[in-house]
Design a protein around this motif. Structure first.
Motif, PDB file in Angstrom:
ATOM      1  N   LEU A 223      85.929 103.788  22.089  1.00 52.72           N
ATOM      2  CA  LEU A 223      85.988 102.332  22.249  1.00 52.72           C
ATOM      3  C   LEU A 223      87.320 101.908  22.858  1.00 52.72           C
ATOM      4  O   LEU A 223      87.365 101.047  23.751  1.00 52.72           O
ATOM      5  N   GLN A 224      88.389 102.528  22.383  1.00 54.04           N
ATOM      6  CA  GLN A 224      89.707 102.185  22.940  1.00 54.04           C
ATOM      7  C   GLN A 224      89.811 102.623  24.400  1.00 54.04           C
ATOM      8  O   GLN A 224      90.359 101.912  25.236  1.00 54.04           O
TER       9      GLN A 224
ATOM     10  N   ILE B 153      85.722  97.794  29.464  1.00 51.25           N
ATOM     11  CA  ILE B 153      84.392  97.799  28.838  1.00 51.25           C
ATOM     12  C   ILE B 153      84.544  97.472  27.360  1.00 51.25           C
ATOM     13  O   ILE B 153      85.344  98.089  26.659  1.00 51.25           O
ATOM     14  N   ARG B 154      83.776  96.493  26.898  1.00 53.38           N
ATOM     15  CA  ARG B 154      83.825  96.126  25.477  1.00 53.38           C
ATOM     16  C   ARG B 154      82.458  96.281  24.847  1.00 53.38           C
ATOM     17  O   ARG B 154      81.436  96.000  25.466  1.00 53.38           O
ATOM     18  N   ILE B 155      82.460  96.731  23.613  1.00 56.49           N
ATOM     19  CA  ILE B 155      81.223  96.965  22.868  1.00 56.49           C
ATOM     20  C   ILE B 155      81.331  96.265  21.525  1.00 56.49           C
ATOM     21  O   ILE B 155      82.373  96.337  20.865  1.00 56.49           O
ATOM     22  N   ALA B 156      80.267  95.588  21.128  1.00 58.12           N
ATOM     23  CA  ALA B 156      80.237  95.037  19.775  1.00 58.12           C
ATOM     24  C   ALA B 156      78.801  94.984  19.290  1.00 58.12           C
ATOM     25  O   ALA B 156      77.862  94.872  20.080  1.00 58.12           O
ATOM     26  N   ALA B 157      78.657  95.066  17.978  1.00 55.67           N
ATOM     27  CA  ALA B 157      77.334  95.012  17.355  1.00 55.67           C
ATOM     28  C   ALA B 157      77.336  93.989  16.238  1.00 55.67           C
ATOM     29  O   ALA B 157      78.399  93.568  15.758  1.00 55.67           O
ATOM     30  N   HIS B 158      76.151  93.574  15.875  1.00 57.43           N
ATOM     31  CA  HIS B 158      76.013  92.719  14.688  1.00 57.43           C
ATOM     32  C   HIS B 158      74.693  93.055  14.018  1.00 57.43           C
ATOM     33  O   HIS B 158      73.818  93.675  14.617  1.00 57.43           O
ATOM     34  N   VAL B 159      74.586  92.640  12.779  1.00 56.19           N
ATOM     35  CA  VAL B 159      73.328  92.826  12.052  1.00 56.19           C
ATOM     36  C   VAL B 159      72.351  91.789  12.572  1.00 56.19           C
ATOM     37  O   VAL B 159      72.590  90.593  12.446  1.00 56.19           O
ATOM     38  N   SER B 160      71.273  92.219  13.170  1.00 54.34           N
ATOM     39  CA  SER B 160      70.353  91.224  13.705  1.00 54.34           C
ATOM     40  C   SER B 160      69.234  90.916  12.717  1.00 54.34           C
ATOM     41  O   SER B 160      68.553  89.907  12.839  1.00 54.34           O
ATOM     42  N   GLU B 161      69.088  91.770  11.705  1.00 59.48           N
ATOM     43  CA  GLU B 161      68.013  91.530  10.737  1.00 59.48           C
ATOM     44  C   GLU B 161      68.253  92.380   9.499  1.00 59.48           C
ATOM     45  O   GLU B 161      68.617  93.553   9.604  1.00 59.48           O
ATOM     46  N   ILE B 162      68.058  91.794   8.331  1.00 60.97           N
ATOM     47  CA  ILE B 162      68.013  92.561   7.080  1.00 60.97           C
ATOM     48  C   ILE B 162      66.883  91.983   6.239  1.00 60.97           C
ATOM     49  O   ILE B 162      66.807  90.766   6.049  1.00 60.97           O
ATOM     50  N   ALA B 163      66.020  92.853   5.754  1.00 61.52           N
ATOM     51  CA  ALA B 163      64.927  92.416   4.879  1.00 61.52           C
ATOM     52  C   ALA B 163      64.158  91.241   5.479  1.00 61.52           C
ATOM     53  O   ALA B 163      63.749  90.322   4.764  1.00 61.52           O
TER      54      ALA B 163
ATOM     55  N   GLU C  65      71.926  95.082  16.372  1.00 63.47           N
ATOM     56  CA  GLU C  65      71.922  94.875  17.821  1.00 63.47           C
ATOM     57  C   GLU C  65      73.314  95.190  18.355  1.00 63.47           C
ATOM     58  O   GLU C  65      74.309  94.778  17.769  1.00 63.47           O
ATOM     59  N   CYS C  66      73.356  95.919  19.456  1.00 65.96           N
ATOM     60  CA  CYS C  66      74.640  96.387  19.978  1.00 65.96           C
ATOM     61  C   CYS C  66      74.688  96.136  21.489  1.00 65.96           C
ATOM     62  O   CYS C  66      73.703  96.372  22.190  1.00 65.96           O
ATOM     63  N   ALA C  67      75.809  95.645  21.962  1.00 63.64           N
ATOM     64  CA  ALA C  67      75.933  95.308  23.385  1.00 63.64           C
ATOM     65  C   ALA C  67      77.214  95.850  23.971  1.00 63.64           C
ATOM     66  O   ALA C  67      78.243  95.900  23.299  1.00 63.64           O
ATOM     67  N   ALA C  68      77.126  96.252  25.221  1.00 67.58           N
ATOM     68  CA  ALA C  68      78.317  96.681  25.967  1.00 67.58           C
ATOM     69  C   ALA C  68      78.438  95.821  27.210  1.00 67.58           C
ATOM     70  O   ALA C  68      77.463  95.677  27.962  1.00 67.58           O
ATOM     71  N   ILE C  69      79.603  95.242  27.418  1.00 67.44           N
ATOM     72  CA  ILE C  69      79.815  94.478  28.648  1.00 67.44           C
ATOM     73  C   ILE C  69      80.925  95.126  29.469  1.00 67.44           C
ATOM     74  O   ILE C  69      81.821  95.773  28.932  1.00 67.44           O
ATOM     75  N   GLY C  70      80.801  94.968  30.752  1.00 61.04           N
ATOM     76  CA  GLY C  70      81.822  95.509  31.640  1.00 61.04           C
ATOM     77  C   GLY C  70      81.500  96.893  32.187  1.00 61.04           C
ATOM     78  O   GLY C  70      82.281  97.447  32.969  1.00 61.04           O
ATOM     79  N   VAL C  71      80.361  97.459  31.780  1.00 64.32           N
ATOM     80  CA  VAL C  71      79.988  98.751  32.354  1.00 64.32           C
ATOM     81  C   VAL C  71      79.624  98.527  33.818  1.00 64.32           C
ATOM     82  O   VAL C  71      78.727  97.731  34.121  1.00 64.32           O
ATOM     83  N   PRO C  72      80.308  99.183  34.717  1.00 66.22           N
ATOM     84  CA  PRO C  72      80.013  98.937  36.134  1.00 66.22           C
ATOM     85  C   PRO C  72      78.614  99.411  36.505  1.00 66.22           C
ATOM     86  O   PRO C  72      78.065 100.303  35.851  1.00 66.22           O
TER      87      PRO C  72
ATOM     88  N   PRO D 148      79.572  99.313  12.729  1.00 64.28           N
ATOM     89  CA  PRO D 148      80.555 100.048  13.545  1.00 64.28           C
ATOM     90  C   PRO D 148      80.036 101.423  13.976  1.00 64.28           C
ATOM     91  O   PRO D 148      80.453 101.928  15.029  1.00 64.28           O
ATOM     92  N   VAL D 149      79.138 101.993  13.203  1.00 63.76           N
ATOM     93  CA  VAL D 149      78.604 103.310  13.579  1.00 63.76           C
ATOM     94  C   VAL D 149      77.787 103.191  14.864  1.00 63.76           C
ATOM     95  O   VAL D 149      77.846 104.067  15.740  1.00 63.76           O
ATOM     96  N   MET D 150      77.048 102.112  15.001  1.00 65.76           N
ATOM     97  CA  MET D 150      76.289 101.888  16.243  1.00 65.76           C
ATOM     98  C   MET D 150      77.237 101.710  17.420  1.00 65.76           C
ATOM     99  O   MET D 150      77.010 102.233  18.512  1.00 65.76           O
ATOM    100  N   GLU D 151      78.282 100.940  17.197  1.00 64.76           N
ATOM    101  CA  GLU D 151      79.274 100.761  18.265  1.00 64.76           C
ATOM    102  C   GLU D 151      79.859 102.117  18.667  1.00 64.76           C
ATOM    103  O   GLU D 151      80.045 102.401  19.849  1.00 64.76           O
ATOM    104  N   ALA D 152      80.138 102.934  17.658  1.00 66.48           N
ATOM    105  CA  ALA D 152      80.712 104.261  17.930  1.00 66.48           C
ATOM    106  C   ALA D 152      79.737 105.107  18.743  1.00 66.48           C
ATOM    107  O   ALA D 152      80.112 105.744  19.734  1.00 66.48           O
ATOM    108  N   ALA D 153      78.468 105.099  18.339  1.00 65.17           N
ATOM    109  CA  ALA D 153      77.475 105.913  19.041  1.00 65.17           C
ATOM    110  C   ALA D 153      77.337 105.465  20.494  1.00 65.17           C
ATOM    111  O   ALA D 153      77.280 106.279  21.420  1.00 65.17           O
ATOM    112  N   MET D 154      77.283 104.149  20.683  1.00 68.14           N
ATOM    113  CA  MET D 154      77.157 103.640  22.047  1.00 68.14           C
ATOM    114  C   MET D 154      78.385 104.001  22.871  1.00 68.14           C
ATOM    115  O   MET D 154      78.282 104.387  24.046  1.00 68.14           O
ATOM    116  N   ALA D 155      79.553 103.891  22.263  1.00 62.66           N
ATOM    117  CA  ALA D 155      80.788 104.190  22.987  1.00 62.66           C
ATOM    118  C   ALA D 155      80.831 105.655  23.401  1.00 62.66           C
ATOM    119  O   ALA D 155      81.229 105.986  24.518  1.00 62.66           O
ATOM    120  N   ILE D 156      80.407 106.540  22.513  1.00 60.24           N
ATOM    121  CA  ILE D 156      80.410 107.966  22.832  1.00 60.24           C
ATOM    122  C   ILE D 156      79.464 108.249  23.994  1.00 60.24           C
ATOM    123  O   ILE D 156      79.801 108.959  24.942  1.00 60.24           O
TER     124      ILE D 156
END
Lengths: 355, 355, 355, 355
Positions: free
Chosen positions: B142-143, B150-160, B213-220, B340-348
């Motif tokens: 991510l760093q 390129i920035r990546i962030a996720a949020h909880v889009s649904e629980i129960a 839900e996880c998003a990455a912006i700035g990926v060329p 954060p685990v989703m963000e990590a996976a996407m970043a990798i």
């Protein structure tokens, strides 16, 4: 590295829609396996464009010619290569796409990646036609798996919102798939309603998408690896290689996200001598490793991007907006033809883990 | 091969829940990159179990110790290895699981694969604790990505079943994620309602799942390869390495399957000097290759399988059915910690395609 | 991808000479294999610097600490990680090397690749010390192979032009290697003469190189793949991972190039029930595939590049020529210590093909 | 996985000596590269059997047909596939080899691996004919490297003990190789003496081997990775894919093992603005990474195993000893034809590290 998949069974696909030929190299099949060529042709014909109103009128023989690795129908241990010669291509249809990318297609991204060298004729390497190669490899894998007691079948579970009934997750009725119908479903009436939606979309110069459900039975427990080489990882990586796939879920999938743990957990039981689970929300894989229950996934397929309606696009050379009208032959719905392709993808992924 | 991912950036994870240490080797990072250790710790603390009522009471420092590849905080070009010592493990909690597999866990499949040698303590290599290693690697990625815009962030889009609002697919508001809240959401009130559902489930000795839900912006534009090494393939393969993930979709995903082509196609336009699409149903990838639009996926997470209620299971040694009661510390919902685990996976996955 | 090898058995090495620790991750070992730790330590001590006049005076305990993958000495199926903490490092010795590269070392090429970020202390990741990690992995592989009836041993076949007798290619006398002698040879007197050459070189502030011969017996026929994944390819790729190796030959090797076909061809015969060859110029591999005969290779090791004599070098910052005098502890000959390292490399390569 | 090599540039070879076709898939070439087809054909003709007394009389057109990946002679970015149709095959020559393996060939090991399914006609996948595919891929790589200022050339450095002079290690005189002579050497008289030895062996129904020396100039410093993905590892792995290679050495190679450190170390100097070494015993790679000096290797090629003399072999079905007489067309020396194959192998390995 783009067009190749697998560790123990390496499947390497080449070709463009309008190149001399398309084909596949399969490295890692055991020697001495007899390929039933008639059965392979029958399998591939399920993917081929039919005579139905819902498919393109481009005729494709799509019969593979094995140029290596097979002697008298039997694998000899060295890499198998099969090719399909490209004929009956109307290259002129695609002449303006280099300039004006089609929405929903890879024209623009391929231009960024390959520049003017990209072979845009018929979609080039991105064409759905390349799935014929996946079907050659997958068709052989299906036969090999069958020789080891593993069967795979898929059906259209949804088109344009019309749903077929789902496989029974514990005992999927693979043989009940209506494979000869224009749309392979479990419930014939659902297939008829789907066809109506397809024709309605076609009449409106539009297209529809859908969902395919695919199941494998007979996979022994203990296949797959934890973390990154599990059942789900490998099937997903392969299935996203099929153009137009936008999502995949295993077992209860996205529905599991809405269940309580007590509802989603599949309790163990003993049936005969075998350890089984009473339900199969896990879709046949726990910790990436097969449980012995059927492996089941569903894949979402977006509507065919090539539609005859005028669409907003751009001129790449002039950097200005421009309306695009696509001419050519296009399926208003590719979901029915995607059914054997899903089976092929699943077979390749499972073979790679089991060989 | 199980616990490793990546071609150019190889991430190799090792450790069991109760082994001496867990850790990760990262091979392929460019030399001379300065890791902001404070930022990495802050990132990892988002995954660590908190004090909140919805997380396990096991305290984990989870601070990585870099034992190679980093000199004075700067990568030196050789493989980076970081480990987390395991302390505060209560191994006795898990003594009967070797005999009686937990529904929804990998106990049974690991037994089939590894036999009695499997390290079942705390779930062994299948433990969610291993995602801390994914976060070390992902946090560095991510760093690195940030240094390339390129920035990546996720949020909880649904629980129960309680939904947060979705990211705007064209311009996701990454900075609006409430990262400090107990549940990272865009809409604080949704987070509160989710928490109520978690606590209700907990009170009933049950658990709930959800969607991130996880998003990455700035990926060329132009990143990723056609067919099997595309954006979707590689992200999916990585994300299914996170325990409990049962589905993934990109862009409109399964909803796209219900759209008409005219609705789903993202028309091209020119904004400033840039080619863009007006909508982003494709989720940032066309033909497996990035389009320059945000890359967006959603992953379904099943409810925590460890629940305190009695469940039906079996005795593996006696081959008979048996009721299981799980004792120990378990999150009634792991979805908030999965963000954060989703963000990590996407970043990798993105780093591997971009380095 | 630099520091990892193997397809089915992945060995991933990390660490620098003066980092906190060096170590190795081994992914793919079967579960349930008991590692004889005492034997592993004995194996590793053969590589460790001894008290003899011909080895560096740096003391290295070099005992591996297993931090994952092993429970009570038994592999549990998940990746094995072992580390060796670095202590007793004299970093000040190496302070001027960043400025003035040592002839015969990787200082200059690492500078070009990694710039000033390269960890040059003690040679960093290029240090011969990293072969300790190879020996951890290789030592375990040797034990595993032994459990399957395969034995590997090496000896010094040449130092400074003094030759030991060669292994009998058809029935190498592995047990006759004088493993406890300062130099592992078949002929004790050759070892003594080699030692004289080493000490003579040392007295003249110089160093010498040599050749190691390594043999594996018991490898069944049929292992290895044609073309690029054969016995020779995989062993060569691994052996060139050992610093200072400049050549490798199998069977008759370069001598075969001077033979007639009638002389070099190994005629088949039947001994007992087994198909064998009368001679073993092929070195145990035909078409990349094992023949059942002993697999034998010889590797050339250049003289230790670190010598105390003044040498011509350059100032990287000033781009001018400059004389270098290397201070520190260096073996006048590393060949004796390379013997177990060759065994380790061969064991890793064979394990990867046989697991 | 057998017949494929490379990470970034994947070269996958298929075909048997007598299958319908042989061919190669090349995945990873940059888009927009123009292949000079005339030059490629000229390169391949150097490998093709000639009219000379020392080569087989089998006529092979061996002209590749590009069936994908190339449009109007320019790579389009998707995998390149080229095939060579097999014609003029005399399958009957090989009928008894399945029963009686040829000494020095892979007949026996292939039988153990593939059983009766092995395609033994003409040696099957093990045939030297498959090196034509290596030459297609390598010929393209050579052109690509040339476009980046890198040139590769090889010569016969030894046949039957007769030596050509060696390349100057610091400034190899690539253009002085007598490429049009029957044997590509630097010293024409050496070539004549080699030819005499070949004809003498032929007259005695025997064969001879030799050594090829291959050099690359213009490879920038900093290419290759430490440990297992270095210059030597990758070239060695590729070169051992060429049938009959039994050894490889870089720079001073086995001679380095007999030098003192003070003699073998290549001292640094500055020539013009460039850092160079005064000598090149290291063969262009230090720590696996290119130094900017020429990369030079020598490979040992065993004498052609197919000789007309009666040889001792066995009957596989009867498990008894039996005399074999090989009928057919065979080169008494394949070393001259191996020259372009070595160049091809080196080009493929370097391309994979440089692309």
């Amino acid at each position: 590295m783009a067009s190749q998949i697998g560790e123990k069974l390496k499947v390497s696909i080449f070709g463009q829609s309008h190149s001399e030929a398309i084909g596949v190299v399969i490295d890692g099949l055991p020697a001495g396996f007899e390929i039933d060529m008639e059965k392979l042709r029958a399998f591939m014909s399920r993917r081929a464009p039919g005579a139905g109103a819902h498919t393109t009128s481009r005729k494709e023989a799509d019969l593979p010619r094995f140029i290596s690795g097979v002697v008298d129908g039997i694998t000899c241990g060295s890499p198998v290569c099969a090719i399909i010669e490209n004929t009956n291509t109307r290259s002129k249809d695609y002449s303006n796409l280099r300039e004006t990318p089609r929405p929903g297609h890879a024209d623009y991204t391929a231009f960024i990646k390959y520049g003017l060298a990209h072979d845009i004729r018929g979609g080039g390497h991105f064409s759905g036609r390349l799935t014929a190669c996946l079907c050659i490899a997958g068709g052989i894998c299906l036969q090999y798996l069958e020789s080891r007691g593993i069967r795979i079948a898929a059906h259209v579970s949804e088109i344009a919102g019309v749903c077929d009934r789902a496989f029974d997750p514990v005992s999927p009725e693979l043989s009940e798939v209506l494979g000869d119908a224009p749309i392979a479903v479990l419930d014939a009436s659902a297939g008829e309603r789907m066809m109506k939606e397809i024709l309605a979309a076609k009449a409106e110069l539009d297209s529809v998408g859908g969902v395919v459900e695919c199941a494998a039975i007979g996979v022994p427990a203990g296949i797959g690896e934890p973390m990154f080489d599990g059942i789900e990882n490998n099937i997903a990586k392969t299935v996203f290689g099929i153009p137009a796939v936008k999502g995949i879920e295993f077992g209860a999938g996205f529905s599991a996200a809405r269940m309580r743990g007590s509802e989603n957990n599949d309790e163990f039981c003993i049936i005969g001598d075998e350890v089984r689970t009473k339900t199969n929300n896990h879709g046949g894989a726990l910790g990436g490793i097969s449980s012995g229950l059927p492996i089941i996934f569903r894949a979402a397929i977006k509507p065919t991007p090539s539609i005859a309606r005028p669409q907003a696009s751009i001129s790449l050379s002039k950097s200005e907006e421009k309306t695009l009208e696509i001419v050519g032959r296009h399926d208003p719905c590719i979901v029915p033809r995607a059914v054997p392709v899903m089976e092929a993808a699943m077979a390749i992924a499972i073979c790679d883990m089991i060989i």
